[in-house]
Design a protein around this motif. Sequence first.
Motif, mmCIF file in Angstrom:
data_model
loop_
_atom_site.group_PDB
_atom_site.id
_atom_site.type_symbol
_atom_site.label_atom_id
_atom_site.label_comp_id
_atom_site.label_asym_id
_atom_site.label_seq_id
_atom_site.Cartn_x
_atom_site.Cartn_y
_atom_site.Cartn_z
ATOM 1 N N VAL A 223 2.417 -5.747 -33.722
ATOM 2 C CA VAL A 223 1.890 -5.062 -32.539
ATOM 3 C C VAL A 223 1.488 -6.120 -31.526
ATOM 4 C CG1 VAL A 223 0.189 -3.445 -31.632
ATOM 5 C CG2 VAL A 223 0.996 -3.192 -33.991
ATOM 6 N N LEU A 224 1.967 -5.982 -30.309
ATOM 7 C CA LEU A 224 1.596 -6.896 -29.229
ATOM 8 C C LEU A 224 0.579 -6.215 -28.322
ATOM 9 C CD1 LEU A 224 5.081 -8.392 -28.227
ATOM 10 C CD2 LEU A 224 3.374 -9.325 -29.810
ATOM 11 N N SER B 179 -0.841 -5.738 -24.750
ATOM 12 C CA SER B 179 -0.445 -5.949 -23.358
ATOM 13 C C SER B 179 -0.864 -4.758 -22.516
ATOM 14 C CB SER B 179 1.071 -6.152 -23.261
ATOM 15 O OG SER B 179 1.482 -6.275 -21.919
ATOM 16 N N GLU C 100 4.021 -3.079 -19.438
ATOM 17 C CA GLU C 100 5.194 -2.804 -20.253
ATOM 18 C C GLU C 100 5.984 -4.086 -20.454
ATOM 19 O OE1 GLU C 100 9.161 0.067 -20.133
ATOM 20 O OE2 GLU C 100 7.441 0.507 -18.846
ATOM 21 N N LEU C 101 6.382 -4.327 -21.688
ATOM 22 C CA LEU C 101 7.146 -5.526 -22.004
ATOM 23 C C LEU C 101 8.591 -5.153 -22.304
ATOM 24 C CD1 LEU C 101 4.640 -7.357 -24.409
ATOM 25 C CD2 LEU C 101 5.006 -7.772 -21.964
ATOM 26 N N ARG D 31 6.373 -2.686 -30.805
ATOM 27 C CA ARG D 31 5.298 -1.772 -30.412
ATOM 28 C C ARG D 31 4.210 -2.528 -29.655
ATOM 29 N NH1 ARG D 31 1.250 0.329 -34.726
ATOM 30 N NH2 ARG D 31 -0.305 1.356 -33.418
ATOM 31 N N THR D 32 3.710 -1.931 -28.583
ATOM 32 C CA THR D 32 2.635 -2.540 -27.802
ATOM 33 C C THR D 32 1.442 -1.601 -27.722
ATOM 34 O OG1 THR D 32 3.545 -1.682 -25.723
ATOM 35 C CG2 THR D 32 4.238 -3.899 -26.405
ATOM 36 N N SER E 17 -2.701 -1.588 -25.717
ATOM 37 C CA SER E 17 -3.670 -2.317 -24.904
ATOM 38 C C SER E 17 -4.756 -2.882 -25.809
ATOM 39 C CB SER E 17 -4.294 -1.392 -23.858
ATOM 40 O OG SER E 17 -5.105 -0.407 -24.489
ATOM 41 N N HIS F 153 -2.965 -12.010 -28.608
ATOM 42 C CA HIS F 153 -1.721 -11.498 -28.038
ATOM 43 C C HIS F 153 -1.075 -10.437 -28.934
ATOM 44 C CE1 HIS F 153 -1.722 -14.577 -24.908
ATOM 45 N NE2 HIS F 153 -2.072 -15.433 -25.847
ATOM 46 N N GLY F 154 -1.539 -10.337 -30.167
ATOM 47 C CA GLY F 154 -0.984 -9.343 -31.071
ATOM 48 C C GLY F 154 -1.390 -9.625 -32.504
ATOM 49 N N LEU G 128 6.738 -14.861 -24.539
ATOM 50 C CA LEU G 128 5.967 -13.905 -23.760
ATOM 51 C C LEU G 128 6.125 -14.188 -22.256
ATOM 52 C CD1 LEU G 128 2.634 -13.646 -25.797
ATOM 53 C CD2 LEU G 128 4.392 -11.873 -25.530
#
Length: 222
Positions: free
Chosen positions: A112-113, A115, A118-119, A124-125, A127, A184-185, A221
């Motif tokens: 999980v990142l 961010s 949107e990357l 999966r991202t 916040s 960052h994740g 990134l």
Amino acid sequence: MTEEEVVQYLQNTPEFFERNPALLETLSVPHPLHGGAISLIERQVSMLRKSVAEYRGEFERLVAIARENEAIMKKSRRLVLKCLSCESLDDFAGVVEEVMREDFAVNYMSMVLFSEHELDTSIRTASWEAAEPILKEMLAQSGCYCGVLSVAESEFLFQSQSDSVMSSAIMPLVSREGGQVIYHGVLALGSSRLNHFDKEKGLLFLDFLADLLSALLLRLLP
């Protein structure tokens, strides 16, 4: 002469038996197992054999650990070299999943990142504001986490597979700027076995691997 005086004399005169070697053959002591009398020399030989067996067992244990560490380092080297050739976040995630599954026999994996934007990735991202309340206790510890997750942590990290995960290793993916840790994740590894991830012997390697993966991730990134 009392027994204490004899003991004191022998302690103060360690060369006594060197000057009187024949006395060693006449002395007898209880056998350590069946209680019968044996000579002092036989008892010393028995003790030496026991010590040799213990040292051999310890040596074999250390050799086994060394071989295990060597194997882990070779797998880590393969992971790093493959990640260095990655040109995108999806490539990175694919390599990590492949090596963890094939080389480290990891049953479940989730990346999980964190961010706010949107990357360009299928990873999966989430916040940081959404992830921090759920993961804060785990991430508050220094370095990686090994053990059993709470229901909320497991569901957040492993989603539909959370019921199958019995033990986990969580590696924070971070950078350090001005003495501050920036998350960052996370990379979450799961096992269906309760004690698969052992915090007593595995944390040093996991911390090492988390640092490597963090540095490799930062290259990709935006």
